[in-house]
Scaffold this active site. Structure first.
Site, mmCIF file in Angstrom:
data_model
loop_
_atom_site.group_PDB
_atom_site.id
_atom_site.type_symbol
_atom_site.label_atom_id
_atom_site.label_comp_id
_atom_site.label_asym_id
_atom_site.label_seq_id
_atom_site.Cartn_x
_atom_site.Cartn_y
_atom_site.Cartn_z
ATOM 1 N N GLY A 203 1.079 -1.471 0.062
ATOM 2 C CA GLY A 203 -0.075 0.014 -0.290
ATOM 3 C C GLY A 203 1.272 1.189 -0.186
ATOM 4 O O GLY A 203 2.117 1.128 0.587
ATOM 5 N N GLY A 205 1.454 5.416 0.627
ATOM 6 C CA GLY A 205 -0.229 6.829 0.984
ATOM 7 C C GLY A 205 0.853 8.311 0.847
ATOM 8 O O GLY A 205 2.023 8.400 0.798
ATOM 9 N N GLY A 206 0.831 8.707 1.424
ATOM 10 C CA GLY A 206 1.098 10.467 1.207
ATOM 11 C C GLY A 206 2.513 10.404 2.244
ATOM 12 O O GLY A 206 3.525 10.937 2.019
ATOM 13 N N GLY A 208 4.589 7.607 2.547
ATOM 14 C CA GLY A 208 5.144 6.531 2.413
ATOM 15 C C GLY A 208 4.555 5.155 1.908
ATOM 16 O O GLY A 208 3.202 5.631 1.721
ATOM 17 N N VAL A 210 3.557 0.730 1.952
ATOM 18 C CA VAL A 210 4.074 -0.567 3.279
ATOM 19 C C VAL A 210 4.366 -1.617 2.560
ATOM 20 O O VAL A 210 3.671 -2.541 1.983
ATOM 21 C CB VAL A 210 2.796 -0.555 4.445
ATOM 22 N N LYS A 224 6.471 -0.417 7.380
ATOM 23 C CA LYS A 224 6.186 1.189 6.803
ATOM 24 C C LYS A 224 7.068 2.142 6.330
ATOM 25 O O LYS A 224 7.932 1.394 8.014
ATOM 26 C CB LYS A 224 5.031 1.883 8.038
ATOM 27 N N ASP A 321 -7.006 11.448 13.062
ATOM 28 C CA ASP A 321 -7.483 11.116 11.840
ATOM 29 C C ASP A 321 -7.997 10.085 10.809
ATOM 30 O O ASP A 321 -7.501 9.405 10.659
ATOM 31 C CB ASP A 321 -5.849 11.292 11.373
#
Length: 471
Positions: A203, A205-206, A208, A210, A224, A321
């Protein structure tokens, strides 16, 4: 008067040439006139005999030619320092032991070059070869040690830059921490992810990526890894370690350890295999992929995790969040709350945090946005947005709808007021859920989305209401 007339007497032996006489000599010696140590010289109509060089006498007698002792006749035959020794037909010059005659005869006897014994040569070869091997091994070891020293220094610098000392201080100060997380070494994580091969990315994301990896003991983990390193991102990684070290809940992601000795910090989690809630609700090909039963259980799992954070952990924790991309699903579609980078622990005697606004547009509590004061009810608001996502299958903010319908919360509240709730439900929810269940579920979501935070329920109250609704 007598006259003297000069006369030249010339004579030869035999009539044959030297060559012919020598050929005949192979068979018989009767006609060949030359004795030992002689030379045959061709002459007119025959041949003559003469003594060989170094001999003197009558060459026509068998032993008429005698050896000349040159060493007696001359004292300058040999160079200075050499002794003359007579030999049959010749002589030799002998220098003292360790010397030899100079070829130019100018320097007399010169010293011999020392002759090194074979054993000495072999010994020297062994010593030289051994020395060369020792030097080579020493060079390799020195290079290896230097490389290790540089790596250790680089790791120490990375550890410091990535907040390692800060992490140690904060973990030590957390009296309620479950236990120290494991410190992983770089080599172990590189082996687990095939040197962070792009094919292992599970996966993005902003923050970094995974990576899915397998440790030496066979455990499957999620690693991560930040994209870049900056002070804000490092503080989020450290904060996540500190927060998760205090937590032990089945619906909250389990932190196994960290590695801060790399260029970018790494966090190691228990692997959750089934992607994010957002993926199953919104991504193409997954429309209506979740049953109403699964959605309801997911809502209850998330609520239970947030209630634990707010009131059951050692210190109250605000997630800050909550959104569908931060909710992971396991193989049984049980929800796991993740991503605690901007979460905060607060003392039990405090009700809010005064912080600059952080979070995701579409999930942000409007009250927090205006006052910069984040409370547990701010998490409740974000949870309410997730409930509406579960009902409608729509994103919190749409990029393809008309302006008045872009914001999911506003569209939902308007539909409830105008009694259009069942028109905005996802097809599978409308087909599987009972109307009274959907109505109660929507009422709970509406309460979570109240503009006034004090009018929202606590997460503990949300869990109670969902439990009642389920039974």
């Amino acid at each position: 008067m007598d006259h003297e007339i000069p006369v030249r007497l010339s004579w030869v032996v035999g009539k044959n040439s030297c060559k012919e006489n020598l050929e005949q000599r192979n068979f018989t010696n009767s006609s060949y006139a030359c004795g030992r140590n002689t030379e045959c010289v061709d002459h007119d109509m025959g041949y003559l005999c003469r003594c060989s060089r170094g001999y003197r006498g009558n060459p026509y007698l068998l032993n008429g030619c005698k050896d000349i002792d040159e060493c007696r006749t001359s004292t300058k035959l040999c160079p200075k320092g050499a002794v003359c020794k007579n030999m049959p037909g010749n002589f030799s010059c002998i220098c003292p032991t360790g010397y030899h005659p100079d070829a130019t005869r100018e320097n007399g006897c010169v010293r011999d070059r020392p002759q090194v014994p074979l054993a000495t040569i072999v010994s020297l070869g062994i010593v030289f070869g051994t020395s060369l091997v020792v030097i080579l091994i020493s060079t390799i070891l020195c290079g290896w040690r230097l490389r290790k020293r540089r790596q250790a220094k680089a790791r120490e610098l990375f550890f410091k830059r990535n907040g390692g000392f800060l992490l140690q201080q904060q973990i030590a100060s957390q009296k309620g921490a479950i236990g120290k997380t494991k410190i992983f070494v770089t080599e172990e994580l590189e082996r687990a992810t095939d040197n962070f091969n792009a094919s292992r990315i599970h996966g993005n994301g902003g923050f970094g990526s995974v990576y899915k990896g397998m440790l030496a003991d066979g455990r499957i983990v999620g690693i991560k890894r930040a994209h870049v390193v900056n002070e804000n991102q490092v503080s989020q990684f450290i904060n996540e370690v500190v927060i998760l070290s205090q937590i032990n809940h089945r619906n909250i992601v389990k932190l196994l350890g960290s590695c801060l000795e790399t260029e970018v910090p790494l966090l190691i989690f228990e692997f959750v295999s089934n992607g994010t809630l957002s993926y199953h609700l919104h991504d193409e090909g997954h429309v209506s992929s979740l049953s109403w039963e699964s959605r309801f259980r997911i809502a209850l799992d998330i609520a239970g995790a947030l209630a634990y954070l707010h009131s059951a952990a050692y210190t109250s924790i605000f997630h800050r969040d909550v959104k569908s991309t931060n909710i992971l699903l396991d193989e049984n579609y049980r929800a796991i709350v993740a991503d605690f980078g901007i979460s905060r622990s607060i003392p039990t005697d405090r009700t809010h945090l005064t912080r600059e606004v952080h979070g995701t547009f579409g999930y942000l509590d409007p009250e927090y946005f205006q006052s910069n004061q984040f409370t547990e009810k701010s998490d409740v608001y974000s949870f309410g947005v997730v409930l509406v996502e579960l009902l409608t299958g729509e994103k919190a903010v749409s990029s393809i709808k008309f302006e008045e319908e872009k914001n999911l919360v506003m569209n939902f509240i308007s539909a409830v007021k105008e009694n259009r709730l069942f028109q905005i439900l996802e097809a599978r929810v409308a087909m599987e859920a009972k109307k009274d269940e959907v109505s109660e579920f929507a009422k709970l979501a509406r309460r979570c989305l109240k503009l006034n935070g004090k009018k929202r329920p606590t997460m503990k109250e949300v869990v109670i209401e969902l439990e009642k609704l389920r039974t």
